[in-house]
Design a protein around this motif. Sequence first.
Motif, PDB file in Angstrom:
ATOM      1  N   MET A   1       0.940  -1.273  -0.134  1.00 25.19           N
ATOM      2  CA  MET A   1      -0.015  -0.180   0.028  1.00 25.19           C
ATOM      3  C   MET A   1       0.747   1.278  -0.205  1.00 25.19           C
ATOM      4  N   PHE A   2       1.834   1.380   1.052  1.00 23.64           N
ATOM      5  CA  PHE A   2       2.799   2.597   1.139  1.00 23.64           C
ATOM      6  C   PHE A   2       3.574   2.655  -0.327  1.00 23.64           C
ATOM      7  N   LEU A   3       3.816   1.398  -0.467  1.00 24.89           N
ATOM      8  CA  LEU A   3       4.802   1.042  -1.855  1.00 24.89           C
ATOM      9  C   LEU A   3       4.164   1.787  -2.928  1.00 24.89           C
ATOM     10  N   ALA A   4       2.649   1.318  -3.225  1.00 23.12           N
ATOM     11  CA  ALA A   4       2.081   1.890  -4.295  1.00 23.12           C
ATOM     12  C   ALA A   4       2.069   3.502  -4.151  1.00 23.12           C
ATOM     13  N   ILE A   5       2.038   4.116  -2.966  1.00 23.34           N
ATOM     14  CA  ILE A   5       2.037   5.586  -2.846  1.00 23.34           C
ATOM     15  C   ILE A   5       3.409   6.082  -3.308  1.00 23.34           C
ATOM     16  N   TRP A   6       4.553   5.308  -2.972  1.00 23.01           N
ATOM     17  CA  TRP A   6       5.932   5.774  -3.321  1.00 23.01           C
ATOM     18  C   TRP A   6       6.113   5.720  -4.929  1.00 23.01           C
ATOM     19  N   ILE A   7       5.584   4.706  -5.461  1.00 22.71           N
ATOM     20  CA  ILE A   7       5.612   4.441  -7.023  1.00 22.71           C
ATOM     21  C   ILE A   7       4.860   5.586  -7.574  1.00 22.71           C
ATOM     22  N   LEU A   8       3.684   6.169  -7.115  1.00 24.61           N
ATOM     23  CA  LEU A   8       2.719   7.047  -7.728  1.00 24.61           C
ATOM     24  C   LEU A   8       3.476   8.499  -7.411  1.00 24.61           C
ATOM     25  N   LEU A   9       4.253   8.463  -6.135  1.00 21.99           N
ATOM     26  CA  LEU A   9       4.815   9.870  -6.151  1.00 21.99           C
ATOM     27  C   LEU A   9       6.092   9.966  -6.988  1.00 21.99           C
ATOM     28  N   VAL A  10       6.873   8.768  -7.190  1.00 20.89           N
ATOM     29  CA  VAL A  10       7.833   8.944  -7.884  1.00 20.89           C
ATOM     30  C   VAL A  10       7.681   9.268  -9.395  1.00 20.89           C
ATOM     31  N   PHE A  11       6.273   8.777  -9.836  1.00 23.31           N
ATOM     32  CA  PHE A  11       5.733   9.089 -11.154  1.00 23.31           C
ATOM     33  C   PHE A  11       5.404  10.450 -11.375  1.00 23.31           C
ATOM     34  N   ALA A  12       4.756  11.153 -10.273  1.00 24.47           N
ATOM     35  CA  ALA A  12       4.495  12.483 -10.416  1.00 24.47           C
ATOM     36  C   ALA A  12       5.772  13.285 -10.281  1.00 24.47           C
ATOM     37  N   ILE A  13       6.876  13.170  -9.557  1.00 21.45           N
ATOM     38  CA  ILE A  13       8.124  13.700  -9.623  1.00 21.45           C
ATOM     39  C   ILE A  13       8.726  13.514 -10.692  1.00 21.45           C
ATOM     40  N   GLY A  14       8.520  12.508 -11.666  1.00 22.85           N
ATOM     41  CA  GLY A  14       9.224  12.240 -12.847  1.00 22.85           C
ATOM     42  C   GLY A  14       8.439  13.211 -14.077  1.00 22.85           C
ATOM     43  N   ALA A  15       7.193  13.074 -13.658  1.00 25.03           N
ATOM     44  CA  ALA A  15       6.251  13.953 -14.611  1.00 25.03           C
ATOM     45  C   ALA A  15       6.678  15.401 -14.553  1.00 25.03           C
ATOM     46  N   ALA A  16       6.762  15.964 -13.374  1.00 26.45           N
ATOM     47  CA  ALA A  16       7.117  17.466 -13.034  1.00 26.45           C
ATOM     48  C   ALA A  16       8.320  17.839 -13.723  1.00 26.45           C
ATOM     49  N   ILE A  17       9.389  16.674 -13.414  1.00 22.42           N
ATOM     50  CA  ILE A  17      10.795  16.903 -14.065  1.00 22.42           C
ATOM     51  C   ILE A  17      10.724  16.973 -15.484  1.00 22.42           C
ATOM     52  N   GLY A  18       9.843  15.935 -16.031  1.00 18.15           N
ATOM     53  CA  GLY A  18       9.825  16.055 -17.429  1.00 18.15           C
ATOM     54  C   GLY A  18       9.263  17.291 -18.117  1.00 18.15           C
ATOM     55  N   SER A  19       8.385  18.094 -17.260  1.00 20.56           N
ATOM     56  CA  SER A  19       8.014  19.413 -17.741  1.00 20.56           C
ATOM     57  C   SER A  19       9.118  20.320 -17.783  1.00 20.56           C
ATOM     58  N   PHE A  20      10.165  20.305 -16.850  1.00 15.72           N
ATOM     59  CA  PHE A  20      11.372  21.176 -16.861  1.00 15.72           C
ATOM     60  C   PHE A  20      12.148  20.379 -18.017  1.00 15.72           C
ATOM     61  N   LEU A  21      12.203  19.166 -18.229  1.00 21.99           N
ATOM     62  CA  LEU A  21      13.196  18.740 -19.431  1.00 21.99           C
ATOM     63  C   LEU A  21      12.611  19.381 -20.711  1.00 21.99           C
ATOM     64  N   ASN A  22      11.283  19.315 -20.822  1.00 20.22           N
ATOM     65  CA  ASN A  22      10.575  19.947 -22.062  1.00 20.22           C
ATOM     66  C   ASN A  22      11.393  21.275 -22.519  1.00 20.22           C
ATOM     67  N   VAL A  23      11.366  22.177 -21.304  1.00 24.90           N
ATOM     68  CA  VAL A  23      11.721  23.573 -21.239  1.00 24.90           C
ATOM     69  C   VAL A  23      13.432  23.506 -21.732  1.00 24.90           C
ATOM     70  N   CYS A  24      14.007  22.326 -21.290  1.00 22.17           N
ATOM     71  CA  CYS A  24      15.483  22.272 -21.613  1.00 22.17           C
ATOM     72  C   CYS A  24      15.795  21.956 -23.031  1.00 22.17           C
ATOM     73  N   ILE A  25      14.862  20.905 -23.637  1.00 24.32           N
ATOM     74  CA  ILE A  25      14.880  20.575 -24.849  1.00 24.32           C
ATOM     75  C   ILE A  25      14.626  21.610 -25.856  1.00 24.32           C
ATOM     76  N   TYR A  26      13.667  22.425 -25.452  1.00 23.91           N
ATOM     77  CA  TYR A  26      13.229  23.559 -26.300  1.00 23.91           C
ATOM     78  C   TYR A  26      14.408  24.735 -26.362  1.00 23.91           C
ATOM     79  N   ARG A  27      14.829  25.132 -25.056  1.00 23.72           N
ATOM     80  CA  ARG A  27      15.624  26.199 -24.918  1.00 23.72           C
ATOM     81  C   ARG A  27      17.179  26.145 -25.234  1.00 23.72           C
ATOM     82  N   LEU A  28      17.786  24.805 -24.418  1.00 19.18           N
ATOM     83  CA  LEU A  28      19.056  24.752 -24.449  1.00 19.18           C
ATOM     84  C   LEU A  28      19.911  24.804 -26.069  1.00 19.18           C
TER      85      LEU A  28
END
Length: 371
Positions: A1-28
């Motif tokens: 149960m807690f493990l599933a929450i961790w995995i969801l949290l890691v997914f959310a963090i990954g998606a938020a970082i992905g949002s930043f990666l988009n900016v990097c791909i576009y601007r760098l």
Amino acid sequence: MFLAIWILLVFAIGAAIGSFLNVCIYRLPLEKSVLWPGSRCGSCLKPIRMRDNIPVLSYWLLGGRCRMCGAEFSMQYFWVELLTGLAFAGLFYLEVVVNIHGFGLLAREAFNIEQGVIPWQGWVIFGHHAILLSLLIVAAGCDLMHREIPLSVTLPGTAIGLLGATLWPWPWPYDASQALPMTAVAFPGQVQPVAANPWWLLAPHQGPDMGLYAWPFWGPLPLGLEPGTWQLGLLTGLVGMLVGTMMLRGIRTLFSMGVGAEALGLGDADLMMMAGAFLGWQPVFVGFFIGVFPAMIAGIIQRFRTGDNALAFVPWLALGVIVSWLCWSTIGPVVQVLLFYPELMLFMIVASAVMMVVSAYMIRGMRWLRG
Ligand SMILES: [Zn+2]
């Protein structure tokens, strides 16, 4: 149960970082700052509000359009966010929960991990590799979008890789005292030393434990270098970095010489330099061969479909490196005999160089015949 929450949290963090990666791909590649200004609509230039900037979800909530002016956003934003989220969750699941590398420390903590109690070493392993994964996604995105891999991605990436190598030298997360001594005793308690099978030629479950860096750069370790010291770690990272870049540069030189046109970019060499600093030279060396064959097939298909010769090679290299690293507990034992014999290595390098020059001249000959 807690493990599933961790995995969801890691997914959310990954998606938020992905949002930043988009900016990097576009601007760098355009040499623009990734921090300022904040995300804004490319059409009306109005800043995107916080509540319209939720990774993955916002794209669908807004129907892929700007709330202000209705301009369409590229699907790329959505895909990179989703991919990064899934990649993070997948990496966490495979490395920490399933423990695909067979870390003894994580195996002992398996019960706790199932209850959602993750040892800090698990976070270090995941975090270090998640950084590499993010850098690979940015590099692949830049190659696909702009046919260019900016040094502002690969140079800091290489530095982070070297830092990791120095901080967590092989056999981390094991105690260095647990790493088998060079006297080649197969496992503790075994009476007979197996001189014919030194530790670097044994299967990993008998021989050296795999660490955050799969293996030290060589076996037996040169005198003065002890398992677990920062000097060994730094050298592991440096050798990985050098092999990564020199391999691609060598291939590039040979191939360009034969074909008489530029093959491969220097960005490809920079990417492998970065990956080598993160993983050590062995997984990167093998990863190149895993990536190059599907890349060649994709190149031929692309050429027939669009007539375009310039293939984005980085996504394939990145994929090869990821497969090689994640499957190392399977691949490693198969290739380690090859990778620790200098004579065999030398033969292989010379043979593949000859093959490369021959095939490059064949390509040149075919072009000459045709045209
Ligand atoms: Zn707009």
